[in-house]
Motif scaffolding. Structure first.
Motif, PDB file in Angstrom:
ATOM      1  N   ILE A 123       6.630  -3.900  -1.204  1.00 37.47           N
ATOM      2  CA  ILE A 123       7.365  -2.736  -1.389  1.00 37.47           C
ATOM      3  C   ILE A 123       8.642  -2.854  -1.705  1.00 37.47           C
ATOM      4  O   ILE A 123       9.450  -3.690  -1.357  1.00 37.47           O
ATOM      5  CB  ILE A 123       7.344  -1.830  -0.088  1.00 37.47           C
ATOM      6  CG1 ILE A 123       5.881  -1.543   0.453  1.00 37.47           C
ATOM      7  CG2 ILE A 123       8.164  -0.522  -0.311  1.00 37.47           C
ATOM      8  CD1 ILE A 123       5.750  -0.717   1.830  1.00 37.47           C
ATOM      9  N   ASN A 124       9.108  -2.421  -3.025  1.00 35.79           N
ATOM     10  CA  ASN A 124      10.290  -2.378  -3.520  1.00 35.79           C
ATOM     11  C   ASN A 124      11.111  -1.185  -3.948  1.00 35.79           C
ATOM     12  O   ASN A 124      10.327  -0.365  -4.519  1.00 35.79           O
ATOM     13  CB  ASN A 124      10.296  -3.475  -4.982  1.00 35.79           C
ATOM     14  CG  ASN A 124      10.174  -4.864  -4.609  1.00 35.79           C
ATOM     15  OD1 ASN A 124      10.599  -5.367  -3.661  1.00 35.79           O
ATOM     16  ND2 ASN A 124       9.382  -5.597  -5.598  1.00 35.79           N
ATOM     17  N   ASP A 125      12.280  -0.940  -3.402  1.00 35.98           N
ATOM     18  CA  ASP A 125      12.761   0.270  -3.735  1.00 35.98           C
ATOM     19  C   ASP A 125      12.168   1.441  -3.436  1.00 35.98           C
ATOM     20  O   ASP A 125      12.054   2.304  -4.027  1.00 35.98           O
ATOM     21  CB  ASP A 125      13.585   0.510  -5.035  1.00 35.98           C
ATOM     22  CG  ASP A 125      14.379  -0.812  -5.592  1.00 35.98           C
ATOM     23  OD1 ASP A 125      15.069  -1.256  -4.396  1.00 35.98           O
ATOM     24  OD2 ASP A 125      14.393  -1.208  -6.831  1.00 35.98           O
ATOM     25  N   ASN A 126      11.496   1.335  -2.179  1.00 35.43           N
ATOM     26  CA  ASN A 126      10.703   2.431  -1.680  1.00 35.43           C
ATOM     27  C   ASN A 126       9.475   2.911  -2.629  1.00 35.43           C
ATOM     28  O   ASN A 126       8.958   4.105  -2.711  1.00 35.43           O
ATOM     29  CB  ASN A 126      11.541   3.966  -1.561  1.00 35.43           C
ATOM     30  CG  ASN A 126      12.458   3.690  -0.545  1.00 35.43           C
ATOM     31  OD1 ASN A 126      12.523   2.918   0.487  1.00 35.43           O
ATOM     32  ND2 ASN A 126      13.898   4.209  -0.756  1.00 35.43           N
ATOM     33  N   SER A 127       8.899   1.886  -3.418  1.00 33.96           N
ATOM     34  CA  SER A 127       7.889   2.200  -4.123  1.00 33.96           C
ATOM     35  C   SER A 127       7.098   0.835  -4.281  1.00 33.96           C
ATOM     36  O   SER A 127       7.345   0.119  -3.971  1.00 33.96           O
ATOM     37  CB  SER A 127       8.123   2.817  -5.586  1.00 33.96           C
ATOM     38  OG  SER A 127       8.966   1.474  -6.047  1.00 33.96           O
ATOM     39  N   CYS A 128       5.703   1.034  -4.424  1.00 31.66           N
ATOM     40  CA  CYS A 128       4.577   0.117  -4.767  1.00 31.66           C
ATOM     41  C   CYS A 128       5.237  -0.758  -6.114  1.00 31.66           C
ATOM     42  O   CYS A 128       5.332  -0.244  -7.158  1.00 31.66           O
ATOM     43  CB  CYS A 128       3.226   0.675  -5.059  1.00 31.66           C
ATOM     44  SG  CYS A 128       2.021  -0.451  -5.333  1.00 31.66           S
ATOM     45  N   SER A 129       5.376  -2.090  -6.007  1.00 30.11           N
ATOM     46  CA  SER A 129       5.786  -2.853  -6.833  1.00 30.11           C
ATOM     47  C   SER A 129       4.506  -2.974  -8.194  1.00 30.11           C
ATOM     48  O   SER A 129       4.807  -3.399  -9.235  1.00 30.11           O
ATOM     49  CB  SER A 129       6.022  -4.123  -6.349  1.00 30.11           C
ATOM     50  OG  SER A 129       5.084  -4.856  -5.760  1.00 30.11           O
ATOM     51  N   SER A 130       3.396  -2.606  -7.859  1.00 36.22           N
ATOM     52  CA  SER A 130       2.431  -3.133  -8.762  1.00 36.22           C
ATOM     53  C   SER A 130       2.154  -1.779  -9.647  1.00 36.22           C
ATOM     54  O   SER A 130       2.206  -1.691 -10.885  1.00 36.22           O
ATOM     55  CB  SER A 130       1.025  -3.180  -8.008  1.00 36.22           C
ATOM     56  OG  SER A 130       1.004  -4.458  -7.571  1.00 36.22           O
ATOM     57  N   CYS A 131       2.065  -0.429  -8.887  1.00 36.81           N
ATOM     58  CA  CYS A 131       1.779   0.794 -10.014  1.00 36.81           C
ATOM     59  C   CYS A 131       3.002   1.669  -9.862  1.00 36.81           C
ATOM     60  O   CYS A 131       3.369   2.616 -10.655  1.00 36.81           O
ATOM     61  CB  CYS A 131       0.643   1.708  -8.972  1.00 36.81           C
ATOM     62  SG  CYS A 131       1.162   2.302  -7.392  1.00 36.81           S
TER      63      CYS A 131
END
Length: 162
Positions: A123-131
């Motif tokens: 989790i990066n910056d409150n979002s999924c780093s993959s999608c």
């Protein structure tokens, strides 16, 4: 040509018309011989050039084979290092898999096959780093917990947070 010259200068032919024809035949034969000699010379020059090109190609081939031999040895050495590293990592993986529950491991393996080898995402910056899907605070908090697995609602990968 020798036969025509012997007839011309031998005195056996006395008719001027025949003598003139013999002389023309000799000139024609000389021209033909000159043309043949020129073609032979050109062929010899082509053969010499081809021989030089062949020798150059052989030298280049030997250099290329030597270089490829060196590269092949380096690749074999690198392969043996990588095989040793892979064996070590496989042993580490097996040791790390020991305490993991079989259902969690099966879920991980299934996701890894479905998601091109990437089953866990951070989790990066409150979002999924993959999608890149935005994750709510509750989902992020649950991902920080080691008690249960949380999946991204968009891509389905297992979420991980520091």
């Amino acid at each position: 040509m020798e036969q025509a010259e012997s007839s011309l200068y031998g005195g056996t032919v006395k008719n001027p018309k025949e003598l003139q024809d013999l002389q023309k035949d000799i000139v024609s034969i000389k021209k033909h011989i000159t043309a043949l000699e020129e073609r032979e010379l050109e062929s010899m020059m082509r053969a010499e050039n081809t021989e030089n090109a062949l020798q150059s190609a052989k030298t280049e081939l030997e250099l290329m084979q030597a270089r490829l031999g060196n590269e092949h040895r380096k690749l074999i050495d690198e392969q043996s290092v990588l095989i040793t590293e892979m064996e070590r990592l496989t042993e580490e993986r097996e040791a790390a898999l020991g305490p993991i529950e079989s259902t969690l491991l099966a879920t991980y393996e299934y996701l890894r096959q479905q998601k091109r080898g990437v089953a866990v995402t951070e989790i990066n910056d409150n979002s999924c780093s993959s999608c890149g899907a935005t994750l709510n605070a509750a989902l992020q908090q649950n991902a920080r917990s080691a008690k249960q697995l949380m999946n991204c609602p968009s891509c389905g990968r297992i979420l991980y947070s520091n």
